[in-house]
Design a protein around this motif. Structure first.
Motif, PDB file in Angstrom:
ATOM      1  N   LEU A   1      46.624  34.009  38.521  1.00  0.00           N
ATOM      2  CA  LEU A   1      45.654  33.296  39.349  1.00  0.00           C
ATOM      3  C   LEU A   1      46.069  33.220  40.827  1.00  0.00           C
ATOM      4  CD1 LEU A   1      45.087  30.303  36.899  1.00  0.00           C
ATOM      5  CD2 LEU A   1      43.269  31.840  37.668  1.00  0.00           C
ATOM      6  N   ASN A   2      47.355  33.459  41.082  1.00  0.00           N
ATOM      7  CA  ASN A   2      47.896  33.121  42.404  1.00  0.00           C
ATOM      8  C   ASN A   2      47.374  33.961  43.565  1.00  0.00           C
ATOM      9  OD1 ASN A   2      49.366  31.056  41.279  1.00  0.00           O
ATOM     10  ND2 ASN A   2      51.235  32.250  41.052  1.00  0.00           N
ATOM     11  N   SER A   3      46.898  35.165  43.290  1.00  0.00           N
ATOM     12  CA  SER A   3      46.495  36.007  44.428  1.00  0.00           C
ATOM     13  C   SER A   3      45.008  35.897  44.764  1.00  0.00           C
ATOM     14  CB  SER A   3      46.871  37.466  44.162  1.00  0.00           C
ATOM     15  OG  SER A   3      46.197  37.930  43.019  1.00  0.00           O
ATOM     16  N   ALA A   4      44.220  35.182  43.953  1.00  0.00           N
ATOM     17  CA  ALA A   4      42.763  35.135  44.186  1.00  0.00           C
ATOM     18  C   ALA A   4      42.411  34.557  45.546  1.00  0.00           C
ATOM     19  CB  ALA A   4      42.087  34.332  43.074  1.00  0.00           C
ATOM     20  N   LEU A   5      42.891  33.361  45.856  1.00  0.00           N
ATOM     21  CA  LEU A   5      42.524  32.714  47.126  1.00  0.00           C
ATOM     22  C   LEU A   5      43.142  33.423  48.341  1.00  0.00           C
ATOM     23  CD1 LEU A   5      42.594  28.948  46.039  1.00  0.00           C
ATOM     24  CD2 LEU A   5      40.619  30.454  46.299  1.00  0.00           C
ATOM     25  N   PRO A   6      44.434  33.837  48.289  1.00  0.00           N
ATOM     26  CA  PRO A   6      44.975  34.588  49.432  1.00  0.00           C
ATOM     27  C   PRO A   6      44.197  35.876  49.724  1.00  0.00           C
ATOM     28  CG  PRO A   6      46.767  33.790  48.069  1.00  0.00           C
ATOM     29  CD  PRO A   6      45.489  33.488  47.326  1.00  0.00           C
ATOM     30  N   LYS A   7      43.733  36.568  48.677  1.00  0.00           N
ATOM     31  CA  LYS A   7      42.962  37.807  48.894  1.00  0.00           C
ATOM     32  C   LYS A   7      41.614  37.497  49.558  1.00  0.00           C
ATOM     33  CE  LYS A   7      44.958  40.624  45.197  1.00  0.00           C
ATOM     34  NZ  LYS A   7      45.682  41.555  46.072  1.00  0.00           N
ATOM     35  N   LEU A   8      40.969  36.412  49.137  1.00  0.00           N
ATOM     36  CA  LEU A   8      39.694  36.014  49.740  1.00  0.00           C
ATOM     37  C   LEU A   8      39.911  35.602  51.206  1.00  0.00           C
ATOM     38  CD1 LEU A   8      38.153  34.007  46.753  1.00  0.00           C
ATOM     39  CD2 LEU A   8      37.348  36.210  47.619  1.00  0.00           C
TER      40      LEU A   8
ATOM     41  N   THR B   1      42.349  43.507  40.727  1.00  0.00           N
ATOM     42  CA  THR B   1      43.078  42.360  40.172  1.00  0.00           C
ATOM     43  C   THR B   1      42.172  41.483  39.321  1.00  0.00           C
ATOM     44  OG1 THR B   1      44.322  42.382  42.253  1.00  0.00           O
ATOM     45  CG2 THR B   1      44.718  40.523  40.794  1.00  0.00           C
ATOM     46  N   TYR B   2      40.915  41.336  39.775  1.00  0.00           N
ATOM     47  CA  TYR B   2      39.950  40.487  39.056  1.00  0.00           C
ATOM     48  C   TYR B   2      38.703  41.316  38.744  1.00  0.00           C
ATOM     49  CZ  TYR B   2      43.154  37.020  40.838  1.00  0.00           C
ATOM     50  OH  TYR B   2      44.301  36.319  41.124  1.00  0.00           O
TER      51      TYR B   2
ATOM     52  N   THR C   1      34.989  48.752  41.040  1.00  0.00           N
ATOM     53  CA  THR C   1      35.178  47.813  39.924  1.00  0.00           C
ATOM     54  C   THR C   1      35.421  48.571  38.626  1.00  0.00           C
ATOM     55  OG1 THR C   1      33.765  46.180  40.974  1.00  0.00           O
ATOM     56  CG2 THR C   1      34.168  45.872  38.641  1.00  0.00           C
ATOM     57  N   ALA C   2      36.587  48.318  38.081  1.00  0.00           N
ATOM     58  CA  ALA C   2      36.938  49.001  36.824  1.00  0.00           C
ATOM     59  C   ALA C   2      36.224  48.320  35.665  1.00  0.00           C
ATOM     60  CB  ALA C   2      38.443  48.921  36.629  1.00  0.00           C
ATOM     61  N   SER C   3      36.122  49.034  34.561  1.00  0.00           N
ATOM     62  CA  SER C   3      35.472  48.447  33.393  1.00  0.00           C
ATOM     63  C   SER C   3      36.475  47.674  32.546  1.00  0.00           C
ATOM     64  CB  SER C   3      34.835  49.555  32.553  1.00  0.00           C
ATOM     65  OG  SER C   3      35.836  50.460  32.162  1.00  0.00           O
ATOM     66  N   THR C   4      37.743  47.624  33.003  1.00  0.00           N
ATOM     67  CA  THR C   4      38.755  46.912  32.222  1.00  0.00           C
ATOM     68  C   THR C   4      38.423  45.429  32.157  1.00  0.00           C
ATOM     69  OG1 THR C   4      40.042  46.681  34.249  1.00  0.00           O
ATOM     70  CG2 THR C   4      40.680  48.466  32.785  1.00  0.00           C
ATOM     71  N   GLN C   5      38.696  44.860  31.005  1.00  0.00           N
ATOM     72  CA  GLN C   5      38.441  43.433  30.824  1.00  0.00           C
ATOM     73  C   GLN C   5      39.552  42.633  31.492  1.00  0.00           C
ATOM     74  OE1 GLN C   5      35.816  41.625  29.412  1.00  0.00           O
ATOM     75  NE2 GLN C   5      34.941  43.634  29.740  1.00  0.00           N
ATOM     76  N   PRO C   6      39.199  41.545  32.194  1.00  0.00           N
ATOM     77  CA  PRO C   6      40.239  40.718  32.796  1.00  0.00           C
ATOM     78  C   PRO C   6      41.046  40.007  31.719  1.00  0.00           C
ATOM     79  CG  PRO C   6      38.104  39.647  32.995  1.00  0.00           C
ATOM     80  CD  PRO C   6      37.848  41.010  32.412  1.00  0.00           C
ATOM     81  N   ARG C   7      42.269  39.630  32.082  1.00  0.00           N
ATOM     82  CA  ARG C   7      43.115  38.913  31.131  1.00  0.00           C
ATOM     83  C   ARG C   7      42.410  37.626  30.696  1.00  0.00           C
ATOM     84  NH1 ARG C   7      48.988  36.039  32.167  1.00  0.00           N
ATOM     85  NH2 ARG C   7      48.490  34.367  30.769  1.00  0.00           N
ATOM     86  N   ALA C   8      41.758  36.982  31.641  1.00  0.00           N
ATOM     87  CA  ALA C   8      40.941  35.802  31.351  1.00  0.00           C
ATOM     88  C   ALA C   8      39.846  35.768  32.399  1.00  0.00           C
ATOM     89  CB  ALA C   8      41.811  34.546  31.420  1.00  0.00           C
ATOM     90  N   PRO C   9      38.684  35.199  32.081  1.00  0.00           N
ATOM     91  CA  PRO C   9      37.599  35.210  33.061  1.00  0.00           C
ATOM     92  C   PRO C   9      37.899  34.295  34.243  1.00  0.00           C
ATOM     93  CG  PRO C   9      36.965  33.945  31.129  1.00  0.00           C
ATOM     94  CD  PRO C   9      38.299  34.554  30.825  1.00  0.00           C
ATOM     95  N   LEU C  10      37.580  34.742  35.433  1.00  0.00           N
ATOM     96  CA  LEU C  10      37.681  33.888  36.615  1.00  0.00           C
ATOM     97  C   LEU C  10      36.319  33.871  37.303  1.00  0.00           C
ATOM     98  CD1 LEU C  10      39.349  32.111  38.502  1.00  0.00           C
ATOM     99  CD2 LEU C  10      40.031  34.164  39.749  1.00  0.00           C
ATOM    100  N   PHE C  11      35.886  35.039  37.785  1.00  0.00           N
ATOM    101  CA  PHE C  11      34.597  35.122  38.486  1.00  0.00           C
ATOM    102  C   PHE C  11      33.414  35.069  37.517  1.00  0.00           C
ATOM    103  CE2 PHE C  11      37.467  36.651  41.730  1.00  0.00           C
ATOM    104  CZ  PHE C  11      36.914  36.137  42.898  1.00  0.00           C
ATOM    105  N   SER C  12      33.580  35.667  36.330  1.00  0.00           N
ATOM    106  CA  SER C  12      32.434  35.735  35.405  1.00  0.00           C
ATOM    107  C   SER C  12      31.981  34.357  34.942  1.00  0.00           C
ATOM    108  CB  SER C  12      32.760  36.615  34.200  1.00  0.00           C
ATOM    109  OG  SER C  12      33.871  36.093  33.510  1.00  0.00           O
ATOM    110  N   SER C  13      32.858  33.356  35.068  1.00  0.00           N
ATOM    111  CA  SER C  13      32.461  32.002  34.663  1.00  0.00           C
ATOM    112  C   SER C  13      31.844  31.232  35.841  1.00  0.00           C
ATOM    113  CB  SER C  13      33.672  31.242  34.118  1.00  0.00           C
ATOM    114  OG  SER C  13      34.661  31.099  35.124  1.00  0.00           O
TER     115      SER C  13
END
Length: 335
Positions: A255-262, A284-285, A319-331
């Protein structure tokens, strides 16, 4: 064999009835090594099954194996009854003096059943997945209730980010951290695996709620200097959030890189550099979608329509078709 199976079934049923009676008493569950527990349930149930298996094995190996198969069908049935009783308590006993400690004790109970199942139930047994799935239901159901109050308190705090257009964002983040910290101290009575699981859920919610505010289209900045200032606020908030969650035992480093990347996408002004950062974010996401990015880029009011289209197109390509480890944006729903 049938009589042994019936004996075990009846003793499991009595055991659950006793446990339900214990929940009704106005008593705090006992603590063992600082964790609320009601371990007699797990220990008694497992001993009943184990000792019956041993008795059957003493007759012959074949009898032991046959009874083991039959008894293994009793454990999932027992755990489903346990889950139903737990749900009933959860819904009807909210005013119980020790409501939360009892929830925590029951989540902790799952540890014994989980350990036993992992150790003694073969992978090929259908009942293994059934048992583990029921235990996960009990654990998650307990977590949801334990987190309800905290998440309800955090909602209005997060709204302040957009209401204040990120002025005093450090003070808002400190308020969020202080409130969360009070709740986390109550969760220390969970056994370690469950404590880490609930802290990870909190970490994910804290990051998600922050992203929700960034996608609200409430802030639109025309100059690079304004965008630079906002990016600095977000980076500082992200660092504080990460330090807080890590210090409280969160292992959700994903989860740690989401906000720094934005923050970096807001800071950058070169179109090519923005596209590269968007591609990295999408790698990453992988559950981020065009609608999320479009809502987010509302912040960068100096982008022309063609530049915006170009960036959004780049996301679709990368955007890759790989599934994320856990949903972040999709929720996250974007209005």
């Amino acid at each position: 064999l049938p009589s042994l199976k019936v004996t075990v079934k009846n003793s499991l049923s009595r055991c659950l009835d006793k446990e339900i009676q214990r929940w009704k008493e106005d008593k705090e569950p006992e603590k063992l090594n600082g964790h609320f527990q009601s371990e007699l349930l797990g220990i008694f149930v497992i001993q009943s099954i184990y000792s019956s298996q041993k008795r059957a094995e003493d007759i012959s190996k074949a009898v032991g194996e046959e009874l083991s198969r039959r008894l293994l069908k009793e454990l999932p049935a027992f755990l489903r009854s346990y889950r139903d009783a737990f749900e009933d308590f959860k819904e009807k006993s909210k005013k119980h003096t020790y409501y939360k400690p009892i929830l925590i004790a029951n989540i902790n109970n799952c540890c014994n059943f989980r350990d036993y199942t992992e150790k003694y139930v073969a992978e090929k047994e259908d009942s293994k997945a059934d048992i583990l799935s029921t235990l996960t239901d009990i654990e998650n159901s307990g977590f949801d209730v334990l987190l309800q109050q905290l998440f309800a308190q955090l909602k209005p705090m997060y709204k302040k980010f957009t209401e204040n257009k990120w002025d005093s964002s450090s003070e808002i983040m400190n308020e969020i951290i202080k409130t969360t910290s009070k709740h986390i101290s109550d969760f220390k009575t969970l056994k370690d695996p469950f404590y880490h699981a609930i802290v990870e859920k909190i970490h994910a919610r804290l990051v998600k709620e922050y992203i929700v505010r960034l996608l609200k289209r409430k802030v639109s900045l025309k100059t690079p200097a304004q965008q630079q200032t906002l990016a600095q606020h977000i980076s500082k908030n992200a660092a504080d959030l990460e330090a807080f969650c890590t210090s409280n035992g969160s292992q959700a480093t994903w989860l740690n890189s989401a906000l720094p990347k934005l923050a970096e996408i807001i800071r950058l002004q070169d179109l090519g550099a923005i596209k590269i950062e968007v591609a990295t974010l999408a790698t990453t996401y992988p559950d981020i979608r065009k609608r999320h990015l479009e809502a987010f880029l509302h912040i960068k009011a100096n982008l022309s329509r063609s530049e915006l289209k170009s960036i959004l197109g780049y996301l679709a390509d990368s955007t890759a078709s790989t599934q994320p480890r856990a949903p972040l944006f999709s929720s996250i729903n974007v209005s």
